[in-house]
Design an enzyme around this catalytic site. Structure first.
Site, PDB file in Angstrom:
ATOM      1  N   ILE A 155      72.559  60.017  -5.619  1.00  0.00           N
ATOM      2  CA  ILE A 155      71.643  60.967  -5.030  1.00  0.00           C
ATOM      3  C   ILE A 155      70.491  60.141  -4.110  1.00  0.00           C
ATOM      4  O   ILE A 155      69.773  59.253  -4.699  1.00  0.00           O
ATOM      5  CB  ILE A 155      70.641  61.419  -6.192  1.00  0.00           C
ATOM      6  CG1 ILE A 155      71.484  62.002  -7.325  1.00  0.00           C
ATOM      7  CG2 ILE A 155      69.990  62.692  -5.823  1.00  0.00           C
ATOM      8  CD1 ILE A 155      70.884  62.355  -8.565  1.00  0.00           C
ATOM      9  N   ASP A 156      70.811  60.390  -2.913  1.00  0.00           N
ATOM     10  CA  ASP A 156      69.842  59.530  -2.061  1.00  0.00           C
ATOM     11  C   ASP A 156      69.379  60.659  -1.123  1.00  0.00           C
ATOM     12  O   ASP A 156      69.604  61.178  -0.041  1.00  0.00           O
ATOM     13  CB  ASP A 156      70.919  58.637  -1.182  1.00  0.00           C
ATOM     14  CG  ASP A 156      69.862  57.753  -0.071  1.00  0.00           C
ATOM     15  OD1 ASP A 156      68.781  57.825  -0.372  1.00  0.00           O
ATOM     16  OD2 ASP A 156      70.694  57.517   0.999  1.00  0.00           O
ATOM     17  N   LEU A 157      68.082  61.029  -1.328  1.00  0.00           N
ATOM     18  CA  LEU A 157      67.249  62.072  -0.617  1.00  0.00           C
ATOM     19  C   LEU A 157      65.936  61.763  -0.077  1.00  0.00           C
ATOM     20  O   LEU A 157      65.520  60.624  -0.651  1.00  0.00           O
ATOM     21  CB  LEU A 157      66.945  63.199  -1.731  1.00  0.00           C
ATOM     22  CG  LEU A 157      68.361  63.906  -2.252  1.00  0.00           C
ATOM     23  CD1 LEU A 157      68.002  64.681  -3.517  1.00  0.00           C
ATOM     24  CD2 LEU A 157      69.201  64.613  -1.300  1.00  0.00           C
TER      25      LEU A 157
END
Length: 274
Positions: A155-157
């Site tokens: 998860i890279d937000l």
């Protein structure tokens, strides 16, 4: 470009050349040339730079690769530049599902950034030619209907916002639980450990400890970001596991060695005490 960091604190970027300045359906995207090379901004926040992006993306993915061991399937949510998907494929993943809600942003990154996907690589990923498959949809919806399990869920937000934002719900415990149900290792960008802007990290630390039996911290020693890996199963010594597996990792990182792992996996005392 004036980037907000914390209440009363900003960082100013001098952009010598504006390469791209557009409003997509989800964000204000700017790609420009700075002292750190070509740089990507989303809603005035720096997302990556040509100079430091590899350090960031290795810190995000390499600990998860080491904790997972054998890696066949990887899910990447966000990370529109495509670097994490490329690294996962280089580490031996036969299938990388890359999910991003903003088609325009991903395509502009491929067109203008000198790292991550090239336009040809993205074209192939959009059509599922090769190990990387590009999906333009909401991350929550993709996880909800996922019919397969993954060795790693990334998860890279952009940072969680104080104001309402579409991606905020992808930081919540409910979403982490859904990712845990389909992934052996779940890893996320968890904010900055500096005392004056560590609210995101403290929230992420609490949520991960509520969700996973094992939580492993990695604080980049050459960047300003922290990352958290969660495992549904208990692991007695995750650092020893990572150190033992690093020499045989198919992708050998440029910014992480065994000494880095031993040093960077100690969470700040404020987290350990809290």
């Amino acid at each position: 470009m004036v980037e907000p960091l914390a209440p009363g604190l900003t960082r100013c970027w001098r952009i010598s050349e504006v390469i791209c300045d557009v409003d997509t359906g989800f964000q204000h995207l700017v790609i420009g040339r700075t002292q750190q090379g070509v740089t990507l901004f989303s809603d005035n926040e720096r997302q990556s730079t040509e100079f430091s992006q590899l350090v960031y993306h290795e810190a995000l993915l390499v600990p998860a690769l080491l904790l997972a061991g054998a890696v066949t399937r990887v899910l990447v949510i966000g990370s529109g530049e495509g670097v994490v998907s490329q690294l996962a494929a280089a580490a031996g993943a036969a299938r990388v599902d890359h999910v991003d809600i903003d088609r325009d942003a991903v395509r502009l990154c491929a067109q203008h950034l000198p790292y991550g996907y090239t336009t040809d690589e993205l074209y192939r990923a959009e059509r599922g030619f090769g190990p990387i498959a590009m999906h333009y949809c909401d991350g929550w919806e993709f996880v909800e209907r996922a019919g397969a399990s993954y060795d790693i869920v990334v998860i890279d937000l952009p940072d969680e916002r104080v104001e309402p934002a579409q991606h905020n719900r992808l930081y919540d415990t409910a979403f982490l639980r859904r990712c845990r149900d389909i992934g052996r290792v779940v890893v996320t960008q968890a904010g900055c450990p500096t005392l004056w802007r560590n609210e995101s990290l403290r929230l992420a630390w609490r949520r991960f400890r509520e969700t996973f039996s094992t939580v492993s911290y990695f604080g980049s020693d050459e960047h300003e970001w922290s990352f958290l890996c969660g495992l549904a199963d208990a692991a007695a010594d995750p650092v020893a596991m990572m150190v033992a597996r690093l020499p045989s990792l198919p992708y050998q990182p440029r910014s992480i060695d065994t000494d880095t792992l031993r040093a960077a996996c100690v969470p700040p005392k404020s987290l350990r005490a809290g």
